[in-house]
Design an enzyme around this catalytic site. Structure first.
Site: not given
Ligand code: S3P
Length: 437
Positions: A26, A126, A171, A173, A319, A346
């Site tokens: 990340s 995704r 999230s 992201q 994760d 994922k």
């Protein structure tokens, strides 16, 4: 990715040694992106030489940011400035990386030029509407496939305006994509999350000189700000260390030291979960690296018992569930996971992939929509596991294979290189029975 590679895992030795875990994925993605967008030259140390993060670096090179690699895991990035990216000569390939695609979509939304983001087979399945939705609210024009999956066709030249976005999904992201587009927007942009997620975008934008206010679950910035080059030190990736934390906890006689691992509180849910289960993990030599807390993690074998995993921990260990499922299989009694439906979107459907794989080895797993109950303590049998090209599923079953009487074959492991290049040799050196073919 291809089916070109598989592993054979079998019982090895008790794990011993002091391991250096590769850099955080990340942090590496963000470091190379922000350095490319900054004014001036930044140096990144500890950059993860994984396929995901290299894909991100390549994308910014395609848009004009010059990068040098004076030695492995070091990047010198000559930033082009927030308004200095150039139209790329072709599609931008994010490989396997959801982080790459979603964050870069936020950056591209604010450019004058058109661009196309593509990914591999897994990334192409995704969901992207979670980012294209809020970006459209800001004025961006991004086309997905009819079902919301990549490729993303980003139409440049749109004037963006800041929004107050209440994200329906926890999230980092999504939060990061909106904040990055916010740098190109008129006015202020804020994001509020249903549960706090990792805050590397906020921390690192601040390190690059951006004025941003944030607290767990909230962030706000003003558009039109420039980034100032800085040097970044990337800590070792907790999510990669996680496989060794679980392996040493469940292989009798093990004692491992994992050197200077990143311990950002939004990442360390697995530490709490494993301790709830009775694991023996201590933190030594605490320090700070690149503004992040780090410490050596010393883990010794301990008999584990099943636990109910608190839902509040889920975003902080999102994760780590493949590794946790293996710990649960080795523990006495039941481990119950709920509130983890995100695992279905994922790199693979991780609830299904772990449940199916563990059943193949003789573990009873009751799968639900948003979790599973794992009935631990059975003797594991041998079998063939499909990783579905998911790096973390492959590594999780490499650990499970250390507990079986026979061999475990794990198919389709090439994607381990996306996050943890060299996992098999590091694991082998520590005592794993693991051969690549
Ligand atoms: C990441 C956020 C998480 C995580 C992923 C990396 C990031 O995804 O699963 O491996 O770097 O922001 P979500 O934000 O989709 O939960």
């Amino acid at each position: 990715m291809s089916n070109a590679q598989h592993w054979i895992a079998r019982k090895g030795q008790p794990l011993q040694g002091s391991l250096v875990i590769p850099g955080d994925k990340s942090v590496s993605h963000r470091a190379v992106m922000f350095a490319a967008l900054a004014d001036g030259t930044s140096t990144i140390d500890g950059f993860l030489e994984g396929e995901d993060t290299r894909a991100t670096a390549r994308i910014f090179s395609q848009m004009g940011a010059r990068m040098e690699t004076p030695s492995p895991s070091r990047r010198v990035v000559h930033g082009v400035g927030i308004d200095g990216l150039q139209a790329p000569d072709g599609e931008l390939d994010c490989g396997n990386a959801g982080t790459g695609m979603r964050l870069i979509a936020g950056v591209l939304a604010g450019q004058a030029f058109d661009s196309v983001l593509v990914g591999d087979e897994s990334l192409s399945r995704r969901p992207m509407r979670r980012v294209t939705g809020p970006l459209a609210q800001m004025g961006a024009r991004i086309d997905t496939q009819d079902d919301g999956t990549p490729p993303l066709h980003v139409h440049g030249g749109q004037a963006l305006k800041g929004i107050d976005f209440a994200s329906p999904v926890a999230s980092a992201q999504v939060k990061s994509a909106v904040l990055l587009a916010g740098l190109y927007a008129e006015g202020e942009t804020s994001v509020v999350e249903p549960h706090p997620t990792r805050d590397y975008t906020e921390r690192m934008l601040a390190a690059f000189g951006v004025e941003i206010t944030y607290s767990p679950g909230k962030a706000r910035l003003r558009g039109g700000q420039r980034l100032r080059a800085t040097d970044i030190v990337v800590p070792a990736d907790f999510s990669s260390a996680a496989f060794f934390l679980v392996a040493a906890s469940i292989i009798p006689g093990s004692e491992l030291r994992l050197q200077q691992v990143g311990l950002n509180p939004r990442r360390t849910g697995l530490l709490h979960a494993l301790r709830l289960m009775g694991a023996d993990i201590t933190e030594e030599n605490p320090a700070e690296q690149g503004g992040e807390p780090v410490a050596d993690l010393v883990v010794r074998y301990a008999p584990l018992k099943g636990a109910q995993i608190p839902e509040a921990l889920v975003p902080d260990m999102i994760d780590e569930f493949p590794a946790l499922f293996v710990a649960a299989a080795a523990a006495e009694g039941q481990t119950v996971v709920t509130g983890a439906a995100e695992l279905r979107v994922k790199e693979s459907d991780r609830l299904a992939a772990m449940a199916t794989g563990l059943r193949t080895l003789g573990v009873q797993v009751d799968e639900t929509e948003d979790g599973a109950t794992i009935h631990g303590g059975a003797v594991l049998g041998s079998g063939t596991i499909e990783s579905h090209g998911d790096h973390r599923i492959a590594m999780a079953f490499a650990i499970a294979g250390q507990l079986t009487e026979g061999e475990v074959r794990i198919n389709d492991v090439a994607n381990v290189a996306t996050s943890f290049p060299g996992f098999d040799s590091l694991a082998g050196g520590a005592g794993f029975g693991l051969t690549a073919a």
